[in-house]
Design a protein around this motif. Structure first.
Motif, mmCIF file in Angstrom:
data_model
loop_
_atom_site.group_PDB
_atom_site.id
_atom_site.type_symbol
_atom_site.label_atom_id
_atom_site.label_comp_id
_atom_site.label_asym_id
_atom_site.label_seq_id
_atom_site.Cartn_x
_atom_site.Cartn_y
_atom_site.Cartn_z
ATOM 1 N N CYS A 452 0.788 -1.245 0.000
ATOM 2 C CA CYS A 452 0.000 0.000 0.000
ATOM 3 C C CYS A 452 0.819 1.294 0.000
ATOM 4 C CB CYS A 452 -0.964 0.010 1.182
ATOM 5 S SG CYS A 452 -0.142 0.055 2.794
ATOM 6 N N LYS A 453 2.153 1.214 -0.011
ATOM 7 C CA LYS A 453 2.942 2.469 0.002
ATOM 8 C C LYS A 453 2.617 3.294 -1.249
ATOM 9 C CE LYS A 453 7.064 0.418 -2.136
ATOM 10 N NZ LYS A 453 8.485 0.097 -1.982
ATOM 11 N N LYS A 454 2.541 4.609 -1.069
ATOM 12 C CA LYS A 454 2.157 5.439 -2.219
ATOM 13 C C LYS A 454 3.267 6.442 -2.533
ATOM 14 C CE LYS A 454 -0.550 8.831 0.408
ATOM 15 N NZ LYS A 454 -1.833 9.538 0.505
ATOM 16 N N PRO A 455 3.516 6.652 -3.833
ATOM 17 C CA PRO A 455 4.586 7.576 -4.232
ATOM 18 C C PRO A 455 4.148 9.033 -4.109
ATOM 19 C CG PRO A 455 3.526 6.643 -6.169
ATOM 20 C CD PRO A 455 2.875 5.995 -4.973
ATOM 21 N N LYS A 456 5.109 9.909 -3.925
ATOM 22 C CA LYS A 456 4.851 11.351 -3.894
ATOM 23 C C LYS A 456 6.116 12.077 -4.347
ATOM 24 C CE LYS A 456 5.692 13.742 -0.222
ATOM 25 N NZ LYS A 456 5.664 14.462 1.044
ATOM 26 N N GLU A 457 5.927 13.277 -4.826
ATOM 27 C CA GLU A 457 7.071 14.098 -5.245
ATOM 28 C C GLU A 457 7.626 14.823 -4.018
ATOM 29 O OE1 GLU A 457 9.745 15.041 -8.149
ATOM 30 O OE2 GLU A 457 7.966 13.758 -8.368
ATOM 31 N N ALA A 458 8.925 14.725 -3.803
ATOM 32 C CA ALA A 458 9.541 15.348 -2.632
ATOM 33 C C ALA A 458 9.430 16.868 -2.705
ATOM 34 C CB ALA A 458 11.005 14.940 -2.538
ATOM 35 N N ASP A 459 9.087 17.504 -1.569
ATOM 36 C CA ASP A 459 9.012 18.966 -1.548
ATOM 37 C C ASP A 459 10.410 19.551 -1.299
ATOM 38 O OD1 ASP A 459 9.563 18.873 1.209
ATOM 39 O OD2 ASP A 459 7.439 18.780 1.722
ATOM 40 N N ASP A 460 10.504 20.876 -1.186
ATOM 41 C CA ASP A 460 11.807 21.544 -1.096
ATOM 42 C C ASP A 460 12.611 21.103 0.127
ATOM 43 O OD1 ASP A 460 11.218 22.842 -3.416
ATOM 44 O OD2 ASP A 460 10.554 24.713 -2.458
ATOM 45 N N ILE A 461 11.946 21.044 1.292
ATOM 46 C CA ILE A 461 12.644 20.638 2.530
ATOM 47 C C ILE A 461 13.129 19.198 2.402
ATOM 48 C CG2 ILE A 461 12.359 20.162 5.003
ATOM 49 C CD1 ILE A 461 12.558 23.092 4.508
ATOM 50 N N GLU A 462 12.260 18.309 1.883
ATOM 51 C CA GLU A 462 12.624 16.896 1.732
ATOM 52 C C GLU A 462 13.788 16.735 0.760
ATOM 53 O OE1 GLU A 462 8.235 14.877 2.640
ATOM 54 O OE2 GLU A 462 8.743 15.559 0.620
ATOM 55 N N ARG A 463 13.797 17.526 -0.324
ATOM 56 C CA ARG A 463 14.900 17.480 -1.288
ATOM 57 C C ARG A 463 16.222 17.904 -0.619
ATOM 58 N NH1 ARG A 463 12.835 17.419 -6.740
ATOM 59 N NH2 ARG A 463 14.832 18.131 -7.531
ATOM 60 N N LEU A 464 16.111 18.905 0.251
ATOM 61 C CA LEU A 464 17.290 19.394 0.963
ATOM 62 C C LEU A 464 17.838 18.317 1.902
ATOM 63 C CD1 LEU A 464 18.980 22.015 1.243
ATOM 64 C CD2 LEU A 464 17.502 22.636 3.161
#
Length: 560
Positions: A452-464
């Motif tokens: 059930c894990k779902k993908p998401k696009e990393a936001d700016d903080i997560e990218r950092l």
């Protein structure tokens, strides 16, 4: 080898006893094993194990087994009695029903059971004594064994608390069955701890699964005294003592395998709090290759263990998997050519060929004295449960300096943090340098449920935090929740690990009392991978979430 000869060879009976049994066998025309038990030369348990050895079959002691309610419900009582078999456990994923049988070669019984269950269910037979099977059928059939069913029975009936200690027909008491059902349920859910926590008006039951506590039941407070007494009886505690903490141990066969529980009571304002640590031997000793390490980390660990003398430290907070890693290392090194000795507080998992000792305050056997006495037992490898003080550290390092391989744990936040910790305890830097083979620091994080894990696009903080440059694609995964993972979004755990292999450069820095920054810079120049890097690798591979890694590792240093 014939059964009689094998029993004599093992020293279980004498030649004269065999002769008497053979004469009786001719008279009664009964199997030799049955005659030996009937005359009283052997107990049923010894006979069962001996037959299992002779036939190459796994035997099972039904007096220490708690059957799975799912398994019991699959086979009717009249069928179990007719073919003298008892369902023990049912594996839903593999569709395998394990049954105890007096005669595991009874083809008719096996065929009839397969026909009863239908296609697709495999039968796995284990050997048990006939009288134990008959007693177990009477004991377990006709009683509700599921947690929900027992609670319904409790809510609608009267409970006789005085009979909680009685041996006769104890399964007629719902609270006895409730305790067994909760223990079985916890093992089936892969819980590492079971908490019984009394509150002002109710009793809370929580399991720790994958490192996180989850509430599973809320019971009426009236049931707590009976449950507490039952747990104390099972773990050989004093049932009259309620004001002082107590420790005990329970050994049972659950879900078809041996499971131990370390039991601890603690007086609180609302009554005694009882916590059980689940010591599942099947999961506690994991082969080194199955720890989920990268090839580089595994090779580094094996290189460290190849050193003939010195000390290997495993660090991390409580519940970070240090014991599992140490036992995996010992299993890898365990052979007939080496003498491995351990000193633990207490011994958690019994291991073949390894001499294990529990520290014991009552006879003044602490870690330091224990190492001192073990040195006179000609050991090659020594495991010391934990370095807590200067005496233990000094004795462990002395053992390492005199040609022994020493494994131990230390409570620090990182691999490099172990050096100032040992200096703080009082160890001289000159002794540390050259005697530490390496340091392993680890944490446990939960795996994302693959269903059930779902993908998401990393936001700016997560990218950092992940170190992803602008313009690069960055898809990470987060938990969702489904029936497969009990709607938690996570299923199972994996270890994040940093391995610091000591060398001459690092030894020299330690001798000169270099700062942590100097040690870190030197280690990084030698391809040292910190915990955070290991965690981020798992996040980018979609195995765990960034939130989960942040829970156990400080990633804030990466922002700036």
């Amino acid at each position: 080898m014939r059964l009689g000869d094998m029993l004599i060879d093992k020293g279980l009976i004498t030649q004269d006893q065999l002769r008497i049994a053979l004469i009786e066998q001719k008279k009664q025309n009964q199997p030799l094993g049955k005659i030996l038990v009937q005359i009283g030369f052997l107990s049923e348990a010894v006979m069962r194990d001996a037959l299992g050895d002779q036939l190459g079959q796994e035997s099972v002691d039904l007096t220490k087994i708690v059957p799975d309610s799912d398994a019991i419900s699959m086979v009717p009582k009249d069928h179990a009695r007719r073919y003298n078999l008892l369902p023990i456990t049912y594996d839903k994923e593999l569709k395998v029903l394990t049954v105890a049988m007096g005669d595991t070669f009874n083809v008719i019984a096996l065929d009839q059971t397969v026909a009863l269950l239908g296609d697709g269910v495999e039968i796995k037979a284990k050997l048990a004594s006939e009288s134990e099977i008959e007693a177990a059928i009477d004991q377990f059939y006709g009683h509700e064994l599921s947690v929900e069913g027992i609670l319904h029975e409790l809510d609608t009936g009267e409970i006789d608390y005085t009979s909680m200690r009685a041996d006769a027909d104890e399964y007629s008491q719902p609270l006895v069955r409730l305790v067994d059902a909760l223990l079985m349920d916890a093992v089936k859910h892969s819980a590492s701890d079971i908490h019984f926590e009394p509150e002002d008006g109710f009793l809370r039951v929580r399991y720790r699964v994958d490192g996180v506590l989850n509430q599973v039941q809320t019971l009426h407070r009236n049931y707590w005294s009976g449950i507490a007494v039952r747990l104390k009886v099972m773990s050989d505690m004093d049932i009259a003592e309620t004001r002082a903490p107590q420790d005990g141990r329970i050994s049972l066969t659950l879900a078809g395998r041996a499971v131990d529980f370390r039991v601890a009571t603690q007086p609180t304002t609302h009554g005694e709090n009882i916590v059980l640590r689940v010591l599942d031997r099947e999961k506690g000793i994991v082969p080194l290759e199955k720890l989920g390490l990268t090839d580089e980390t595994l090779t580094l660990l094996k290189l460290m263990m190849a050193r003939p003398e010195g000390i290997i430290l495993v660090t991390g907070p409580t519940g970070s998997g240090k014991t599992t890693t140490l036992y995996s290392m010992l299993s890898y090194l365990n052979s007939e050519s080496v003498n491995i000795m351990t000193l633990e507080d207490p011994v958690e998992y019994p291991m073949n060929m390894i001499r294990q000792t529990s520290v014991n305050e009552s006879v003044k056997l602490d870690f330091a004295n224990g190492i001192r006495s073990m040195m006179r037992q000609d050991p090659d490898i020594i495991l010391v449960g934990e370095i807590r003080d200067e005496d233990t550290a000094t004795m462990a390092l002395r053992a390492a300096m005199t040609g022994h391989q020493v494994f131990t744990t230390l409570h620090t936040n990182s691999a490099l943090g172990s050096i100032p910790r040992l200096l703080d305890i009082g160890v001289v830097p000159d002794i540390l340098a050259g005697n530490i083979i390496g340091v392993v620091a680890q944490r446990l994080v939960r795996r994302l449920c693959s269903e059930c894990k779902k993908p998401k696009e990393a936001d700016d903080i997560e990218r950092l935090l992940l170190g992803i440059k602008d313009g690069e694609p960055a898809t990470i995964f987060e938990p969702e929740g489904c029936p497969q993972c009990s709607h938690r979004g996570y299923k199972g755990r994996l270890s994040l690990m940093e391995v610091l292999k000591m060398d001459k450069d690092l030894d020299e820095l330690i001798s000169n009392r270099a700062s942590n920054r100097e040690l870190l810079n030197t280690a990084l120049s030698k391809d040292f991978q910190p915990l955070a890097e290991d965690g981020i690798r798992y996040v980018l591979n979609g195995i765990t979430s960034l939130e989960e890694v942040s829970r156990v590792v400080d990633l804030t240093d990466r922002v700036g």
